[in-house]
Design a protein around this motif. Sequence first.
Motif, short mmCIF file in Angstrom:
data_model
loop_
_atom_site.label_atom_id
_atom_site.label_comp_id
_atom_site.label_asym_id
_atom_site.label_seq_id
_atom_site.Cartn_x
_atom_site.Cartn_y
_atom_site.Cartn_z
N SER A 28 -4.00 -2.59 0.46
CA SER A 28 -2.58 -2.76 0.79
C SER A 28 -2.52 -3.42 2.16
O SER A 28 -3.51 -3.51 2.87
N ASP A 29 -1.38 -3.88 2.52
CA ASP A 29 -1.25 -4.63 3.77
C ASP A 29 -0.96 -3.75 4.98
O ASP A 29 -0.19 -4.12 5.85
N ASP A 30 -1.58 -2.59 5.04
CA ASP A 30 -1.42 -1.74 6.22
C ASP A 30 -2.79 -1.53 6.87
O ASP A 30 -3.77 -2.15 6.49
N SER A 31 -2.86 -0.65 7.82
CA SER A 31 -4.08 -0.56 8.62
C SER A 31 -5.03 0.57 8.26
O SER A 31 -6.03 0.75 8.94
N ASP A 56 -2.94 2.09 -0.97
CA ASP A 56 -4.13 1.41 -1.48
C ASP A 56 -4.43 1.84 -2.91
O ASP A 56 -4.78 1.01 -3.75
#
Length: 70
Positions: free
Chosen positions: A46-49, A55
């Motif tokens: 996913s586009d987070d950290s 995810d």
Amino acid sequence: LEPDVYILGDLDADSFWNIQDLVILANCVLFNNCASLDNGCAGLISDDSGWNILDIVTLANCILSNSCSG
């Protein structure tokens, strides 16, 4: 791991996206140990950290829709 060493979503490094990858990701998210896995970086899809439920959902969606891409 360097970004070009792994394929996003392919946590078992078999060059396929399947339920086994999803199980590995769900387990490492639940036990908070994705960073310690040899191919754990592949779970950051996913586009987070960080590794989290997003995810897992992203991987499940790409597996179910057969739209995963490395």
